[in-house]
Scaffold this motif. Sequence first.
Motif, PDB file in Angstrom:
ATOM      1  N   UNK A   1       0.850  -1.198   0.000  1.00 54.66           N
ATOM      2  CA  UNK A   1       0.000   0.000   0.000  1.00 54.66           C
ATOM      3  C   UNK A   1       0.883   1.245   0.000  1.00 54.66           C
ATOM      4  N   UNK A   2       0.342   2.335  -0.528  1.00 56.65           N
ATOM      5  CA  UNK A   2       1.059   3.604  -0.493  1.00 56.65           C
ATOM      6  C   UNK A   2       0.907   4.177   0.916  1.00 56.65           C
ATOM      7  N   UNK A   3       2.040   4.319   1.611  1.00 53.01           N
ATOM      8  CA  UNK A   3       2.039   4.808   2.988  1.00 53.01           C
ATOM      9  C   UNK A   3       2.230   6.324   3.049  1.00 53.01           C
ATOM     10  N   UNK A   4       3.078   6.836   2.162  1.00 55.63           N
ATOM     11  CA  UNK A   4       3.344   8.272   2.103  1.00 55.63           C
ATOM     12  C   UNK A   4       3.555   8.646   0.646  1.00 55.63           C
ATOM     13  N   UNK A   5       3.177   9.888   0.321  1.00 54.26           N
ATOM     14  CA  UNK A   5       3.383  10.389  -1.031  1.00 54.26           C
ATOM     15  C   UNK A   5       3.710  11.871  -0.980  1.00 54.26           C
ATOM     16  N   UNK A   6       4.574  12.282  -1.870  1.00 51.19           N
ATOM     17  CA  UNK A   6       4.973  13.685  -2.017  1.00 51.19           C
ATOM     18  C   UNK A   6       4.806  14.050  -3.483  1.00 51.19           C
ATOM     19  N   UNK A   7       4.267  15.241  -3.735  1.00 56.36           N
ATOM     20  CA  UNK A   7       4.032  15.688  -5.098  1.00 56.36           C
ATOM     21  C   UNK A   7       4.648  17.062  -5.297  1.00 56.36           C
ATOM     22  N   UNK A   8       5.519  17.165  -6.300  1.00 53.14           N
ATOM     23  CA  UNK A   8       6.153  18.442  -6.652  1.00 53.14           C
ATOM     24  C   UNK A   8       5.617  18.844  -8.021  1.00 53.14           C
ATOM     25  N   UNK A   9       4.853  19.935  -8.021  1.00 54.49           N
ATOM     26  CA  UNK A   9       4.226  20.392  -9.253  1.00 54.49           C
ATOM     27  C   UNK A   9       5.086  21.419  -9.959  1.00 54.49           C
ATOM     28  N   UNK A  10       5.086  21.312 -11.283  1.00 55.04           N
ATOM     29  CA  UNK A  10       5.745  22.309 -12.114  1.00 55.04           C
ATOM     30  C   UNK A  10       4.798  23.469 -12.383  1.00 55.04           C
ATOM     31  N   UNK A  11       5.051  24.180 -13.450  1.00 53.97           N
ATOM     32  CA  UNK A  11       4.232  25.320 -13.835  1.00 53.97           C
ATOM     33  C   UNK A  11       3.073  24.849 -14.700  1.00 53.97           C
ATOM     34  N   UNK A  12       1.887  25.321 -14.378  1.00 53.16           N
ATOM     35  CA  UNK A  12       0.695  24.971 -15.153  1.00 53.16           C
ATOM     36  C   UNK A  12       0.806  25.593 -16.542  1.00 53.16           C
ATOM     37  N   UNK A  13       0.499  24.779 -17.569  1.00 58.18           N
ATOM     38  CA  UNK A  13       0.457  25.252 -18.954  1.00 58.18           C
ATOM     39  C   UNK A  13      -0.992  25.161 -19.411  1.00 58.18           C
ATOM     40  N   UNK A  14      -1.643  26.300 -19.604  1.00 60.30           N
ATOM     41  CA  UNK A  14      -3.046  26.302 -20.025  1.00 60.30           C
ATOM     42  C   UNK A  14      -3.144  25.992 -21.513  1.00 60.30           C
ATOM     43  N   UNK A  15      -4.184  25.265 -21.889  1.00 64.40           N
ATOM     44  CA  UNK A  15      -4.466  24.991 -23.299  1.00 64.40           C
ATOM     45  C   UNK A  15      -5.280  26.154 -23.855  1.00 64.40           C
ATOM     46  N   UNK A  16      -4.918  26.598 -25.029  1.00 63.54           N
ATOM     47  CA  UNK A  16      -5.640  27.734 -25.618  1.00 63.54           C
ATOM     48  C   UNK A  16      -6.350  27.315 -26.876  1.00 63.54           C
TER      49      UNK A  16
END
Length: 121
Positions: free
Chosen positions: A106-121
Amino acid sequence: MDPLSPAYPVHMQLEAYNARDMDAFMIWWASDCQYHVFPDQLVANGAGEIRERHVERFKEPNLHGRLLSRIVSGNTVVDHETVTRTFPEGPGEVDVICIYEVVEGKIAKAWFKLGTVRLHH
């Protein structure tokens, strides 16, 4: 994929995420799991809070995590993904580094590092 590999629950939760199947998603998270914004901002403590965090997200019709690469070292799995979502500003995508600690399948711990959002146009 070997069901005994630490990558297996990570793979299965990503599949369930992409299917927006909450029950299938949640079975891969430990009941006392922790969900962090990298490096140490705890944003969900326990499976109930993780479920709550994903209820609205799973309603997004364009939600999809595309796996770009995966590294497994011991019980740690590191995924690099591009996630397509509907952000408050509109549809787009963001690169995410996901670090998972897997304990007893099972997943016991998780870390998420987000980059820069790129919007679709």
